[in-house]
Write a protein that holds these residues in place. Sequence first.
Motif, mmCIF file in Angstrom:
data_model
loop_
_atom_site.group_PDB
_atom_site.id
_atom_site.type_symbol
_atom_site.label_atom_id
_atom_site.label_comp_id
_atom_site.label_asym_id
_atom_site.label_seq_id
_atom_site.Cartn_x
_atom_site.Cartn_y
_atom_site.Cartn_z
ATOM 1 N N GLU A 189 0.832 -1.197 0.000
ATOM 2 C CA GLU A 189 0.000 0.000 0.000
ATOM 3 C C GLU A 189 0.869 1.251 0.000
ATOM 4 N N ILE A 219 1.238 5.329 3.212
ATOM 5 C CA ILE A 219 0.961 4.814 4.560
ATOM 6 C C ILE A 219 1.271 5.939 5.544
ATOM 7 N N SER A 232 -2.178 4.381 15.239
ATOM 8 C CA SER A 232 -2.692 3.534 14.165
ATOM 9 C C SER A 232 -1.773 3.629 12.957
ATOM 10 N N ARG A 235 -2.263 3.798 8.861
ATOM 11 C CA ARG A 235 -3.371 4.056 7.944
ATOM 12 C C ARG A 235 -2.883 4.141 6.511
ATOM 13 N N THR A 236 -3.750 3.750 5.595
ATOM 14 C CA THR A 236 -3.460 3.960 4.178
ATOM 15 C C THR A 236 -4.078 5.283 3.754
ATOM 16 N N LYS A 253 -6.438 7.375 0.810
ATOM 17 C CA LYS A 253 -7.709 7.029 0.167
ATOM 18 C C LYS A 253 -7.457 6.183 -1.071
#
Length: 101
Positions: A76, A79, A88, A90-91, A93
């Motif tokens: 991904e 990041i 956390s 997170r990626t 959108k």
Amino acid sequence: MPMVYDYEVAIYGGPEGLDGDRARIFLHAPDGQQTGTIHFRVPGAPLRPEREGRTVSHIDLPEAMIATITDLLRNEKPIFFPKTTVRSLRTGKEPVGEGEE
């Protein structure tokens, strides 16, 4: 929100790993500075609360999540490792239904 540019993985052997960690992933920002460490705890080792060092944030996850997190980091982009109340990964959108080609 700090972006993860690259990462390093350390795997620790033995029944207890290193201080209860089976593995650690060190997250780096685009400027090369380490911004976070993900600690993967051996079964039975307590998951400690998220914590802030002087420049590095730490989060504990169960050992069983090593493959999931390394897959996320490999596949991904972008990041992020936001410095919020709860740590956390997170990626950015992504369009709905986007799959591997």
